[in-house]
Design an enzyme around this catalytic site. Structure first.
Site, PDB file in Angstrom:
ATOM      1  N   ASP A 123      -0.096   5.183   0.914  1.00  0.00           N
ATOM      2  CA  ASP A 123      -0.275   6.241   1.836  1.00  0.00           C
ATOM      3  C   ASP A 123      -0.411   5.848   3.449  1.00  0.00           C
ATOM      4  O   ASP A 123      -1.450   4.934   3.819  1.00  0.00           O
ATOM      5  CB  ASP A 123      -1.455   7.326   1.770  1.00  0.00           C
ATOM      6  CG  ASP A 123      -1.340   8.070   0.615  1.00  0.00           C
ATOM      7  OD1 ASP A 123      -0.405   8.796   0.779  1.00  0.00           O
ATOM      8  OD2 ASP A 123      -2.089   7.936  -0.394  1.00  0.00           O
ATOM      9  N   ASP A 148       0.819  -1.148   0.083  1.00  0.00           N
ATOM     10  CA  ASP A 148      -0.188  -0.056   0.067  1.00  0.00           C
ATOM     11  C   ASP A 148       1.002   1.330  -0.155  1.00  0.00           C
ATOM     12  O   ASP A 148       2.179   1.062   0.225  1.00  0.00           O
ATOM     13  CB  ASP A 148      -0.920  -0.091   1.337  1.00  0.00           C
ATOM     14  CG  ASP A 148      -1.933   1.181   1.446  1.00  0.00           C
ATOM     15  OD1 ASP A 148      -2.478   1.737   0.429  1.00  0.00           O
ATOM     16  OD2 ASP A 148      -1.727   1.876   2.426  1.00  0.00           O
TER      17      ASP A 148
END
Length: 217
Positions: free
Chosen positions: A10, A8
């Site tokens: 952020d 992932d």
């Protein structure tokens, strides 16, 4: 033992979740709307696509959610253009994965331009074989579509992939994809539901690196 790693972005790779929380108020103020309440930010985390639009509509029914999103993405891009801070252990983990030849891919709900900008300004773009963004899949997290597509691009079975996530919906998506899922909490600590879904919970990416080096994932 896993054969590929899906990152992932952020809150997992970069310390940007706190920054994004500050972008909503000025964009809303520009449209004559009040700043969001605290629970607005909590509800936003890990949402994208239609799920995020529904969330925005609950708090600001008077505005087209796509127009608000466009404002926030544009404002955010200007703020992040100078670079973003990496999470502890990111570069050490990426260097080790490169050393052992384990494939790496980013799977983030953010727009492709935003992902590529962050990878470039932090100097980590060269470590990744590919990027899957929110517009590449029909459904957003907690649906597993983005992780299934990432595994496909790595030419791996999802069960042979390690998903690294910080959000609840990301963990839900990783588990639904059948991947080995490690949570590295950022702004939200796991609750009972999330603890049942992940394989491990690590305090940072250095701890993830230790698990990989010792063959525990």
């Amino acid at each position: 033992m896993v054969k590929g790693v899906i990152f992932d972005m952020d809150g997992l790779m970069f310390d940007t979740e706190r920054m994004w929380d500050t972008f909503w108020a000025p964009c809303l103020e520009k449209r004559g709307l009040p700043a969001p309440p605290p629970d607005f930010y909590t509800g936003c985390r890990g949402l994208a696509g239609e799920n995020l639009k529904r969330h925005l509509k609950e708090y600001y029914p008077q505005i087209d959610p796509q127009k608000l999103l466009d404002d926030v993405w544009a404002y955010g891009a200007r703020q992040l253009a100078a670079g973003v801070p990496c999470k502890p252990g990111l570069k050490e983990l990426l260097a080790w994965l490169e050393q052992v030849g384990m494939p790496r891919i980013v799977a983030s709900s953010s727009p492709r331009g935003m992902i590529e900008m962050n990878l470039q300004t932090t100097g980590v773009a060269r470590y990744f074989h590919d990027v899957v963004c929110g517009s590449d899949v029909p459904r957003s997290k907690p649906d597993p579509a983005i992780f299934l597509e990432a595994a496909r691009r790595l030419d791996l079975d999802p069960k042979d992939c390690l998903v690294l996530e910080d959000s609840f919906n990301g963990v839900r998506a990783g588990a639904a994809a059948g991947a080995v899922t490690i949570m590295v909490p950022d702004l939200a600590q796991p609750d009972e539901e999330i603890r049942r879904l992940y394989t491990h919970c690590c305090r940072d990416l250095l701890e993830v690196l230790d698990l990989l080096k010792t063959g525990k994932v």
